[in-house]
Design an enzyme around this catalytic site. Structure first.
Site, PDB file in Angstrom:
ATOM      1  N   HIS A  66       0.849  -1.194   0.000  1.00 51.30           N
ATOM      2  CA  HIS A  66       0.000   0.000   0.000  1.00 51.30           C
ATOM      3  C   HIS A  66       0.884   1.243   0.000  1.00 51.30           C
ATOM      4  O   HIS A  66       1.393   1.636   1.051  1.00 51.30           O
ATOM      5  CB  HIS A  66      -0.895   0.026   1.244  1.00 51.30           C
ATOM      6  CG  HIS A  66      -1.661  -1.240   1.492  1.00 51.30           C
ATOM      7  ND1 HIS A  66      -1.070  -2.370   2.003  1.00 51.30           N
ATOM      8  CD2 HIS A  66      -2.973  -1.550   1.306  1.00 51.30           C
ATOM      9  CE1 HIS A  66      -1.977  -3.330   2.118  1.00 51.30           C
ATOM     10  NE2 HIS A  66      -3.136  -2.859   1.698  1.00 51.30           N
ATOM     11  N   GLY A  82      -1.665  -3.352  12.150  1.00 54.61           N
ATOM     12  CA  GLY A  82      -2.299  -3.889  10.952  1.00 54.61           C
ATOM     13  C   GLY A  82      -3.788  -3.998  11.177  1.00 54.61           C
ATOM     14  O   GLY A  82      -4.574  -3.400  10.429  1.00 54.61           O
ATOM     15  N   PRO A  83      -4.230  -4.750  12.210  1.00 61.29           N
ATOM     16  CA  PRO A  83      -5.655  -4.710  12.572  1.00 61.29           C
ATOM     17  C   PRO A  83      -6.012  -3.283  12.995  1.00 61.29           C
ATOM     18  O   PRO A  83      -5.514  -2.793  14.017  1.00 61.29           O
ATOM     19  CB  PRO A  83      -5.744  -5.694  13.748  1.00 61.29           C
ATOM     20  CG  PRO A  83      -4.544  -6.585  13.595  1.00 61.29           C
ATOM     21  CD  PRO A  83      -3.473  -5.708  13.044  1.00 61.29           C
ATOM     22  N   LEU A  84      -6.812  -2.619  12.215  1.00 59.42           N
ATOM     23  CA  LEU A  84      -6.986  -1.177  12.372  1.00 59.42           C
ATOM     24  C   LEU A  84      -7.549  -0.800  13.743  1.00 59.42           C
ATOM     25  O   LEU A  84      -8.394  -1.488  14.307  1.00 59.42           O
ATOM     26  CB  LEU A  84      -7.876  -0.637  11.260  1.00 59.42           C
ATOM     27  CG  LEU A  84      -7.270  -0.734   9.860  1.00 59.42           C
ATOM     28  CD1 LEU A  84      -8.232  -0.200   8.812  1.00 59.42           C
ATOM     29  CD2 LEU A  84      -5.944   0.009   9.782  1.00 59.42           C
ATOM     30  N   ASP A 127      -8.692   6.784   8.507  1.00 57.70           N
ATOM     31  CA  ASP A 127     -10.149   6.689   8.630  1.00 57.70           C
ATOM     32  C   ASP A 127     -10.575   5.333   9.178  1.00 57.70           C
ATOM     33  O   ASP A 127     -11.473   5.237  10.024  1.00 57.70           O
ATOM     34  CB  ASP A 127     -10.802   6.904   7.255  1.00 57.70           C
ATOM     35  CG  ASP A 127     -10.768   8.359   6.807  1.00 57.70           C
ATOM     36  OD1 ASP A 127     -11.553   9.151   7.338  1.00 57.70           O
ATOM     37  OD2 ASP A 127      -9.946   8.684   5.933  1.00 57.70           O
ATOM     38  N   ASN A 180      -7.960  11.705   4.852  1.00 60.74           N
ATOM     39  CA  ASN A 180      -8.012  11.733   3.385  1.00 60.74           C
ATOM     40  C   ASN A 180      -9.349  11.242   2.819  1.00 60.74           C
ATOM     41  O   ASN A 180      -9.484  11.071   1.609  1.00 60.74           O
ATOM     42  CB  ASN A 180      -6.863  10.916   2.789  1.00 60.74           C
ATOM     43  CG  ASN A 180      -6.898   9.446   3.212  1.00 60.74           C
ATOM     44  OD1 ASN A 180      -7.898   8.957   3.738  1.00 60.74           O
ATOM     45  ND2 ASN A 180      -5.805   8.745   2.989  1.00 60.74           N
ATOM     46  N   SER A 190     -16.089  -8.469  41.216  1.00 64.90           N
ATOM     47  CA  SER A 190     -16.276  -9.827  40.713  1.00 64.90           C
ATOM     48  C   SER A 190     -14.970 -10.486  40.299  1.00 64.90           C
ATOM     49  O   SER A 190     -14.800 -11.696  40.434  1.00 64.90           O
ATOM     50  CB  SER A 190     -17.231  -9.809  39.505  1.00 64.90           C
ATOM     51  OG  SER A 190     -18.515  -9.376  39.878  1.00 64.90           O
ATOM     52  N   GLU A 231     -13.497  -3.787  27.213  1.00 67.63           N
ATOM     53  CA  GLU A 231     -12.589  -4.932  27.261  1.00 67.63           C
ATOM     54  C   GLU A 231     -11.507  -4.880  26.186  1.00 67.63           C
ATOM     55  O   GLU A 231     -10.340  -5.184  26.448  1.00 67.63           O
ATOM     56  CB  GLU A 231     -13.368  -6.246  27.129  1.00 67.63           C
ATOM     57  CG  GLU A 231     -14.288  -6.554  28.295  1.00 67.63           C
ATOM     58  CD  GLU A 231     -15.679  -5.966  28.135  1.00 67.63           C
ATOM     59  OE1 GLU A 231     -16.540  -6.212  29.003  1.00 67.63           O
ATOM     60  OE2 GLU A 231     -15.907  -5.233  27.133  1.00 67.63           O
ATOM     61  N   HIS A 239     -15.485 -16.198  36.235  1.00 70.25           N
ATOM     62  CA  HIS A 239     -16.796 -16.719  35.833  1.00 70.25           C
ATOM     63  C   HIS A 239     -16.619 -17.597  34.595  1.00 70.25           C
ATOM     64  O   HIS A 239     -17.174 -17.352  33.532  1.00 70.25           O
ATOM     65  CB  HIS A 239     -17.784 -15.577  35.578  1.00 70.25           C
ATOM     66  CG  HIS A 239     -18.091 -14.765  36.805  1.00 70.25           C
ATOM     67  ND1 HIS A 239     -17.110 -14.150  37.537  1.00 70.25           N
ATOM     68  CD2 HIS A 239     -19.275 -14.479  37.412  1.00 70.25           C
ATOM     69  CE1 HIS A 239     -17.653 -13.505  38.564  1.00 70.25           C
ATOM     70  NE2 HIS A 239     -18.974 -13.704  38.516  1.00 70.25           N
ATOM     71  N   HIS A 281     -23.740 -15.438  29.646  1.00 69.13           N
ATOM     72  CA  HIS A 281     -22.584 -15.164  30.499  1.00 69.13           C
ATOM     73  C   HIS A 281     -21.805 -16.427  30.864  1.00 69.13           C
ATOM     74  O   HIS A 281     -20.883 -16.369  31.675  1.00 69.13           O
ATOM     75  CB  HIS A 281     -23.043 -14.456  31.781  1.00 69.13           C
ATOM     76  CG  HIS A 281     -23.384 -13.017  31.580  1.00 69.13           C
ATOM     77  ND1 HIS A 281     -24.278 -12.593  30.623  1.00 69.13           N
ATOM     78  CD2 HIS A 281     -22.935 -11.895  32.203  1.00 69.13           C
ATOM     79  CE1 HIS A 281     -24.380 -11.270  30.673  1.00 69.13           C
ATOM     80  NE2 HIS A 281     -23.572 -10.827  31.614  1.00 69.13           N
TER      81      HIS A 281
END
Length: 661
Positions: free
Chosen positions: A27, A116-118, A154, A184, A378, A405, A455, A467
């Site tokens: 890219h 990499g994972p945006l 973005d 952009n 908890s 999380e 849990h 849960h």
């Protein structure tokens, strides 16, 4: 005569074009678009020394938009980071190179985090900024005083984790954090407005950030905005209005050029548009020299800092913390507690045993910084008397992350990567689904982070199947370089905590119960959990049956053993607190633990995925085959057939399956 900033920025553009073109993959759009912003940052504002990439008080630079990796590789090469040679640039995305498709921590000196994972880069950077403020409160301005800079696009700001992270940063007023937004209006599918209506500046302002918009191709205005950012008392977002593939001739500003590899004639057009007459992978001396000068500029600041550190009475403690070494006697209190627990055999939920272990550890290890995603009571992650992490001093060691999380897990990665902090925090195991992307990246990077996941089964009870995790332990066990601990009682919980904190390059998950369980260990002379699995209770003679269990179901296996032994069936019990450690043991040990009993039965209040590694394809699994239900825990265990009686019956059915009626 030094090259102007424009020519220096064009060097980034040309290297990015050439590397992507040669690899036929990558890219160049983002590196070309943000080249001007990056040039100002790396020549005028970023505090670093190319000769010393691991300088502790350097500014951290995070390329959250990791697909644009040629931006950081170009910067590292141009400024003189020795590892990123021109040959490495030529070998972009190839086997054996350190210029991987997306930046990888530990693979390329100068890369602070894998991205990499945006959105995760931004969230990880929040943790780095938190670590900087916390260590500043501990060691002072003379030793710790630096900034964290992020380039995000973005896509990064669309991802949900960016919302969590930005909100955390705004709440804690992390003034030394600046995000440079590559504004952009471009995503892979086209203009960002086809899927985005939000006003990013208004959004970040609402989070408590200071925001500014600037022409991302005007060097003076970019520099003015960065200077403004350094004077704010809160995190800053600078929306840099840019054109993707800036300088690429007719492809400049094309919304479809995100991952578009330019053709030969388009590259020729781009070179002509930039007035760049040099061959591929050639940066002339008049351009390279000012870049190299920028890379050396921080050397003076680093030496000045080193002189101050050498005079500081905190030097040895600071260096120990940054190396990740634990203090002397770190486990003395824990060892004493473990011995006492082995003798007294307390019955309690394993989340409570984990909390008791933390009561011994947190006072002894000042680097430990805990927290919870709004589940403090908890998760049992809070140690009484611990001050909350908060402004103005940031000296607290307990973080209230809120219901975030993913942002929490990513921030913990950032703290660990920064150094000097060993983060741990809690949520329910079922919500590991929300934090899993950051858990996975932590495993890939080898961060010392402890995810406390309570849990951990249908033992949640009345809250019901939403849960009650049934597939989560198995799925987490699949992640490479992640140790999943599921302790059975107080002794195992303490042992697992000791192992997690002793492991510098592997994150850990503590899967802990809500419900009370009996003690199963009566000895603590050796950390048996370190072997991953071990014979907990031997058979009365040559074993006909071996029962395997983990966590709360070890006591179920022990109950089944008693029933079987009472009927004259020699039965042994194996506890398996950490599969990853067990399968790293020598083959002879693994064989001895698995044994050669005719019948092998595993019991766990999860789905059975993976248990065939212990019981073989013809073994018996007693556990969940679907989702849970809403009822008291003891009712659920009985209704789903996860009891000592059920395990004993399953073992007998298998043992006598081929005998005549």
């Amino acid at each position: 005569m030094s090259a102007p900033l424009q020519t220096m920025a064009d060097a980034i553009r040309v290297l990015s074009m050439d590397a992507v073109h040669k690899a036929k993959s990558g890219h160049q759009g983002m590196p070309m678009g943000m080249a001007d912003v990056a040039t100002v940052l790396w020549t005028k504002f970023l505090k670093y020394d190319a000769a010393k990439p691991d300088w502790a008080d350097r500014d951290r630079f995070v390329l959250s938009a990791g697909h644009g990796s040629m931006l950081i590789y170009s910067l590292l090469h141009l400024t003189g980071f020795k590892a990123v040679t021109m040959d490495q640039i030529r070998d972009f995305r190839q086997w054996g190179s350190n210029t991987a498709g997306h930046p990888e921590y530990g693979h390329t000196p100068g890369v602070e985090t894998t991205t990499g994972p945006l959105g995760q880069g931004l969230a990880t950077a929040v943790g780095m900024a938190m670590a900087e403020r916390h260590l500043n409160s501990r060691f002072g301005d003379e030793v710790v005083d630096h900034r964290t800079w992020v380039i995000a696009g973005d896509g990064c700001l669309m991802e949900g984790v960016s919302h969590e992270a930005a909100s955390i940063a705004g709440r804690f007023k992390l003034a030394k954090l600046t995000v440079l937004f590559d504004d952009n209006n471009t995503t892979i599918d086209g203009e960002a407005t086809i899927s985005e209506t939000g006003d990013q500046l208004a959004r970040f302002k609402a989070y408590g950030w200071a925001v500014k918009e600037v022409d991302g191709h005007h060097f003076g205005k970019i520099a003015g905005a960065m200077k403004w950012a350094t004077r704010q008392n809160r995190p800053t977002l600078i929306a840099c209005k840019t054109k993707i593939s800036k300088g690429a001739g007719r492809k400049e500003g094309d919304p479809h050029s995100h991952g578009y590899t330019l053709f030969d004639d388009e590259i020729a057009d781009a070179r002509l548009a930039m007035g760049w007459t040099h061959p591929p992978f050639v940066v002339p001396d008049e351009v390279l020299k000012p870049w190299r000068s920028a890379g050396k500029k921080g050397g003076k600041a680093r030496k000045h800092w080193q002189a101050k550190l050498d005079k500081s009475p905190l030097k040895s403690e600071f260096e120990r913390a940054m190396k990740g070494d634990l203090p002397a006697g770190a486990f003395d209190r824990l060892d004493a507690y473990t011995a006492e627990a082995a003798a007294s055999k307390p019955a309690a939920a394993t989340r409570q045993h984990s909390g008791s272990a933390l009561e011994q550890l947190v006072p002894a290890i000042p680097e430990m910084v805990g927290g919870s995603a709004d589940l403090t009571g908890s998760n049992n992650t809070y140690v009484k008397g611990t001050k909350a992490f908060d402004l103005p001093h940031y000296d607290g060691r307990y973080v209230h992350y809120g219901v975030r999380e993913h942002g929490m897990a990513a921030a913990m990665n950032g703290m660990a990567l920064h150094g000097g902090v060993i983060p741990f925090s809690g949520t329910f195991l079922v919500f590991s689904d929300y934090s899993r992307p950051a858990i996975r990246l932590g495993a890939l990077m080898g961060t010392r982070v402890v995810h406390v996941m309570t849990h951990d089964s249908i033992g949640v009870g009345e809250d019901g199947p939403t849960h009650q995790p049934v597939e989560h332990v198995g799925s987490l066990r699949m992640i490479p370089n992640l140790n999943v601990y599921r302790p059975a009682d107080a002794v195992e919980a303490a042992e697992c905590w000791k192992l997690a904190l002793s492991t510098k390059t592997t994150p850990s998950v503590m899967a802990l119960s809500r419900q009370k369980v009996p003690a199963v260990r009566g000895s603590a002379t050796e950390n048996l959990s370190a072997k991953g699995a071990y014979e907990l209770s031997p058979a009365s003679g040559p074993a006909q049956v071996t029962l395997f269990g983990s966590g709360t179901e070890v006591s179920v296996a022990v109950a089944a053993q008693k029933l079987l032994e009472a009927e004259g069936i020699a039965t042994r019990v194996v506890s398996t607190p950490c599969w990853e450690l067990f399968f790293a043991q020598p083959a002879a040990y693994r064989k001895s633990v698995i044994g050669d009993a005719k019948v092998r039965v595993a019991v766990e209040a999860q789905v059975g995925f993976g248990w065939e590694r212990f019981i073989g394809e013809d073994g018996v699994f007693v556990g969940m085959t679907g989702f849970g239900a809403s009822a008291p825990a003891e009712v659920l265990y009985k209704q789903f057939g996860i009891t000592g009686e059920a395990v004993a019956a399953a073992a007998k059915a298998k043992l006598f399956a081929n005998e005549p009626a």
